[in-house]
Design a protein around this motif. Sequence first.
Motif, PDB file in Angstrom:
ATOM      1  N   GLN A 320      20.699  18.042  82.192  1.00  0.00           N
ATOM      2  CA  GLN A 320      20.535  18.911  83.352  1.00  0.00           C
ATOM      3  C   GLN A 320      19.675  18.185  84.379  1.00  0.00           C
ATOM      4  OE1 GLN A 320      18.628  22.332  81.506  1.00  0.00           O
ATOM      5  NE2 GLN A 320      20.572  23.439  81.394  1.00  0.00           N
ATOM      6  N   LYS A 321      19.776  18.618  85.642  1.00  0.00           N
ATOM      7  CA  LYS A 321      18.919  18.041  86.677  1.00  0.00           C
ATOM      8  C   LYS A 321      17.780  19.021  86.978  1.00  0.00           C
ATOM      9  CE  LYS A 321      21.535  19.455  90.845  1.00  0.00           C
ATOM     10  NZ  LYS A 321      22.659  20.235  90.281  1.00  0.00           N
ATOM     11  N   ARG A 322      16.562  18.494  86.880  1.00  0.00           N
ATOM     12  CA  ARG A 322      15.379  19.317  87.115  1.00  0.00           C
ATOM     13  C   ARG A 322      14.743  18.906  88.434  1.00  0.00           C
ATOM     14  NH1 ARG A 322      11.268  19.543  82.374  1.00  0.00           N
ATOM     15  NH2 ARG A 322      10.649  21.347  83.650  1.00  0.00           N
ATOM     16  N   LEU A 323      14.668  19.832  89.363  1.00  0.00           N
ATOM     17  CA  LEU A 323      14.070  19.560  90.663  1.00  0.00           C
ATOM     18  C   LEU A 323      12.573  19.320  90.515  1.00  0.00           C
ATOM     19  CD1 LEU A 323      14.251  19.544  93.796  1.00  0.00           C
ATOM     20  CD2 LEU A 323      13.715  22.009  93.698  1.00  0.00           C
ATOM     21  N   ILE A 324      12.098  18.207  91.090  1.00  0.00           N
ATOM     22  CA  ILE A 324      10.654  17.962  91.141  1.00  0.00           C
ATOM     23  C   ILE A 324      10.139  18.677  92.380  1.00  0.00           C
ATOM     24  CG2 ILE A 324       8.860  16.193  91.291  1.00  0.00           C
ATOM     25  CD1 ILE A 324      10.826  14.265  89.945  1.00  0.00           C
ATOM     26  N   ASN A 325       9.282  19.690  92.170  1.00  0.00           N
ATOM     27  CA  ASN A 325       8.967  20.670  93.217  1.00  0.00           C
ATOM     28  C   ASN A 325       8.443  20.072  94.502  1.00  0.00           C
ATOM     29  OD1 ASN A 325       9.884  23.090  92.325  1.00  0.00           O
ATOM     30  ND2 ASN A 325       7.904  23.906  91.680  1.00  0.00           N
ATOM     31  N   ASN A 326       7.555  19.088  94.390  1.00  0.00           N
ATOM     32  CA  ASN A 326       6.967  18.527  95.601  1.00  0.00           C
ATOM     33  C   ASN A 326       6.401  17.139  95.306  1.00  0.00           C
ATOM     34  OD1 ASN A 326       4.373  18.978  94.371  1.00  0.00           O
ATOM     35  ND2 ASN A 326       4.497  21.130  95.051  1.00  0.00           N
ATOM     36  N   GLU A 327       5.883  16.517  96.357  1.00  0.00           N
ATOM     37  CA  GLU A 327       5.380  15.156  96.211  1.00  0.00           C
ATOM     38  C   GLU A 327       4.150  15.101  95.312  1.00  0.00           C
ATOM     39  OE1 GLU A 327       3.819  11.459  99.030  1.00  0.00           O
ATOM     40  OE2 GLU A 327       5.074  13.055  99.899  1.00  0.00           O
ATOM     41  N   ARG A 328       3.326  16.137  95.348  1.00  0.00           N
ATOM     42  CA  ARG A 328       2.142  16.173  94.490  1.00  0.00           C
ATOM     43  C   ARG A 328       2.554  16.159  93.012  1.00  0.00           C
ATOM     44  NH1 ARG A 328      -3.221  17.685  94.081  1.00  0.00           N
ATOM     45  NH2 ARG A 328      -3.747  19.020  92.284  1.00  0.00           N
ATOM     46  N   THR A 329       3.565  16.938  92.672  1.00  0.00           N
ATOM     47  CA  THR A 329       4.073  16.958  91.294  1.00  0.00           C
ATOM     48  C   THR A 329       4.588  15.577  90.904  1.00  0.00           C
ATOM     49  OG1 THR A 329       4.706  19.277  91.534  1.00  0.00           O
ATOM     50  CG2 THR A 329       5.705  18.051  89.716  1.00  0.00           C
ATOM     51  N   PHE A 330       5.293  14.951  91.829  1.00  0.00           N
ATOM     52  CA  PHE A 330       5.843  13.614  91.590  1.00  0.00           C
ATOM     53  C   PHE A 330       4.714  12.640  91.228  1.00  0.00           C
ATOM     54  CE2 PHE A 330       7.640   9.514  92.621  1.00  0.00           C
ATOM     55  CZ  PHE A 330       8.994   9.631  92.335  1.00  0.00           C
ATOM     56  N   ARG A 331       3.627  12.705  91.990  1.00  0.00           N
ATOM     57  CA  ARG A 331       2.503  11.791  91.753  1.00  0.00           C
ATOM     58  C   ARG A 331       1.767  12.139  90.464  1.00  0.00           C
ATOM     59  NH1 ARG A 331       1.303  12.927  97.173  1.00  0.00           N
ATOM     60  NH2 ARG A 331      -0.549  14.062  96.461  1.00  0.00           N
ATOM     61  N   GLN A 332       1.591  13.439  90.201  1.00  0.00           N
ATOM     62  CA  GLN A 332       0.846  13.854  89.017  1.00  0.00           C
ATOM     63  C   GLN A 332       1.471  13.311  87.730  1.00  0.00           C
ATOM     64  OE1 GLN A 332       0.684  18.147  89.323  1.00  0.00           O
ATOM     65  NE2 GLN A 332      -1.470  18.099  89.933  1.00  0.00           N
ATOM     66  N   TYR A 333       2.785  13.338  87.664  1.00  0.00           N
ATOM     67  CA  TYR A 333       3.474  12.879  86.456  1.00  0.00           C
ATOM     68  C   TYR A 333       3.722  11.377  86.453  1.00  0.00           C
ATOM     69  CZ  TYR A 333       4.159  17.593  84.684  1.00  0.00           C
ATOM     70  OH  TYR A 333       3.944  18.852  84.169  1.00  0.00           O
ATOM     71  N   LYS A 334       3.157  10.682  87.443  1.00  0.00           N
ATOM     72  CA  LYS A 334       3.241   9.227  87.535  1.00  0.00           C
ATOM     73  C   LYS A 334       4.684   8.728  87.647  1.00  0.00           C
ATOM     74  CE  LYS A 334      -1.242   8.845  87.197  1.00  0.00           C
ATOM     75  NZ  LYS A 334      -1.984   8.033  86.253  1.00  0.00           N
ATOM     76  N   PHE A 335       5.538   9.560  88.260  1.00  0.00           N
ATOM     77  CA  PHE A 335       6.884   9.080  88.563  1.00  0.00           C
ATOM     78  C   PHE A 335       6.776   7.979  89.623  1.00  0.00           C
ATOM     79  CE2 PHE A 335       8.235  13.553  87.325  1.00  0.00           C
ATOM     80  CZ  PHE A 335       8.793  13.160  86.120  1.00  0.00           C
ATOM     81  N   GLN A 336       7.761   7.090  89.688  1.00  0.00           N
ATOM     82  CA  GLN A 336       7.712   5.960  90.607  1.00  0.00           C
ATOM     83  C   GLN A 336       8.895   6.012  91.581  1.00  0.00           C
ATOM     84  OE1 GLN A 336       6.930   2.113  88.590  1.00  0.00           O
ATOM     85  NE2 GLN A 336       6.571   3.324  86.728  1.00  0.00           N
ATOM     86  N   TRP A 337       8.575   5.858  92.856  1.00  0.00           N
ATOM     87  CA  TRP A 337       9.616   5.932  93.880  1.00  0.00           C
ATOM     88  C   TRP A 337      10.674   4.851  93.696  1.00  0.00           C
ATOM     89  CZ3 TRP A 337       9.545  10.336  96.353  1.00  0.00           C
ATOM     90  CH2 TRP A 337       8.329  10.994  96.554  1.00  0.00           C
ATOM     91  N   ASN A 338      10.255   3.687  93.234  1.00  0.00           N
ATOM     92  CA  ASN A 338      11.215   2.585  93.106  1.00  0.00           C
ATOM     93  C   ASN A 338      12.118   2.729  91.879  1.00  0.00           C
ATOM     94  OD1 ASN A 338       9.364   2.014  91.120  1.00  0.00           O
ATOM     95  ND2 ASN A 338       8.992  -0.103  91.736  1.00  0.00           N
ATOM     96  N   LYS A 339      11.960   3.817  91.127  1.00  0.00           N
ATOM     97  CA  LYS A 339      12.810   4.071  89.962  1.00  0.00           C
ATOM     98  C   LYS A 339      13.850   5.156  90.239  1.00  0.00           C
ATOM     99  CE  LYS A 339      10.866   1.173  87.104  1.00  0.00           C
ATOM    100  NZ  LYS A 339      11.621   0.000  86.582  1.00  0.00           N
ATOM    101  N   ILE A 340      13.964   5.574  91.500  1.00  0.00           N
ATOM    102  CA  ILE A 340      14.943   6.618  91.837  1.00  0.00           C
ATOM    103  C   ILE A 340      16.339   6.007  91.934  1.00  0.00           C
ATOM    104  CG2 ILE A 340      15.669   8.297  93.572  1.00  0.00           C
ATOM    105  CD1 ILE A 340      12.708   8.646  94.294  1.00  0.00           C
ATOM    106  N   VAL A 341      17.289   6.623  91.249  1.00  0.00           N
ATOM    107  CA  VAL A 341      18.688   6.182  91.257  1.00  0.00           C
ATOM    108  C   VAL A 341      19.442   7.003  92.289  1.00  0.00           C
ATOM    109  CG1 VAL A 341      20.790   5.942  89.885  1.00  0.00           C
ATOM    110  CG2 VAL A 341      18.544   5.594  88.807  1.00  0.00           C
ATOM    111  N   MET A 342      20.074   6.317  93.230  1.00  0.00           N
ATOM    112  CA  MET A 342      20.840   7.008  94.266  1.00  0.00           C
ATOM    113  C   MET A 342      22.239   7.326  93.740  1.00  0.00           C
ATOM    114  SD  MET A 342      18.443   7.006  96.414  1.00  0.00           S
ATOM    115  CE  MET A 342      19.294   7.779  97.806  1.00  0.00           C
ATOM    116  N   VAL A 343      22.669   8.587  93.972  1.00  0.00           N
ATOM    117  CA  VAL A 343      23.959   9.037  93.459  1.00  0.00           C
ATOM    118  C   VAL A 343      24.732   9.789  94.538  1.00  0.00           C
ATOM    119  CG1 VAL A 343      23.095   9.180  91.087  1.00  0.00           C
ATOM    120  CG2 VAL A 343      22.962  11.191  92.562  1.00  0.00           C
TER     121      VAL A 343
END
Length: 427
Positions: A320-343
Amino acid sequence: MEQLVSIILTSYNKPKTIAGAIESVIKQTFPHWELFIMDDNSNKETVQIIKRYLHDPRIYYFNSHIKDEERFKTTRYATLINNAIPKSKGEFITYLTDDNVFLQDRIEKMVKIFVQNPNIDIVYSQQLVKWIDETAQVVQQFVRKTRGVLNNPVGVVDHCSIMHTRKILEKIYNLYGSYWDDDPDYWFNGDAAFWKRLTNFSLFFPIPQTLDIALKDPYSFQRLYKFLPENIPNGTLVKGLSSDLYIIDNQERREVMPQVLERLKYDPSLAVTIPDPFLFKYNKGTPVDHTVFQNLIIMPNQRLIKSHHHPSVYYLQNNQKRLINNERTFRQYKFQWNKIVMVDDRLLSEIPDGPAIEEIGVNSALLPDGILFKEKRYYLSQNNHLHLIEENVAEKLNLPIRNPVIIGRSFINRFNQGVPFTWKYIH
């Protein structure tokens, strides 16, 4: 008549060192030996090297033809040894591996001890251990010394450094119904399990001289197995002894084809090399190739994805695809912008929606998978559980131990604790 010594050599995919092992037997000053090369269905390169030596009538070759998916079911080298023993005829039995060499007078010196001391059933010698890199250069070495007469040789004596009588094997078989214990629990140290059987009947008597050399390269079983958990977490990029890469996804191994590695933001340098038996115990799943961009339902989980025309970023979890609510959430979980796959937009819309990923401070009902957390200890999120994970295990799996998500005890208490990821070492 001279005593005959049976040598059992276990082999699997070591083309760089197998020749040296065999030649070290041929060069022995003691000529009355038979060598059983028990090969565990190695690659063609290894088998071709072995076959160069089969003109010697003292050398016998057996190939297990084991299927890859069957490898993990027993401790393979113990199984191979058990298969060799009934074929052997020697009064004395000794062992060799495809990454070990005997010094020229090893057999002669060991047999001499038995001849001079007919009440002795087991002897062991010192061993020179050389840690080598991929270019065969020695990076460090040490001598595994003898420690006198032993009644507990576990962790002290390597199985390439011993010789024992056949009569003690018969006693073991009568008591246990087998020679070596090939239960898969003993993959890392099958010799230790065998030592416990041997010491029911005899002590280990020392020969305080170095009589064999062990070569430990980056792909030796001991190095690959060390700190590896019994179950590999989903989302781990792994490889065996071949160059093929796999992602563990829903506890299946899915081969990741080279042409999509970059597009899916996988870093091959972070692949964890594991022993083949532990790789092949995972059922083979759908390959990860260009078709995942035509049908995102088969895209591996734990990938960040977004469309070209919309700012929303999603995390794939449980297909399933889970929406990351906002940029703060993205940073908190240490997700990385350069790991985003474009589809593709249309394909993205076909993936079912899962619950959104909310900020850590919010009472979210579902954790994102594959996140490394740290309070006083490390935890890995899987299936909405927090699994305690040993630091050495986390490092082995190439998890970001220097950049975890820092949490407090109140956060840990909100979620169920899963089975810890620990290294299972059987003493």
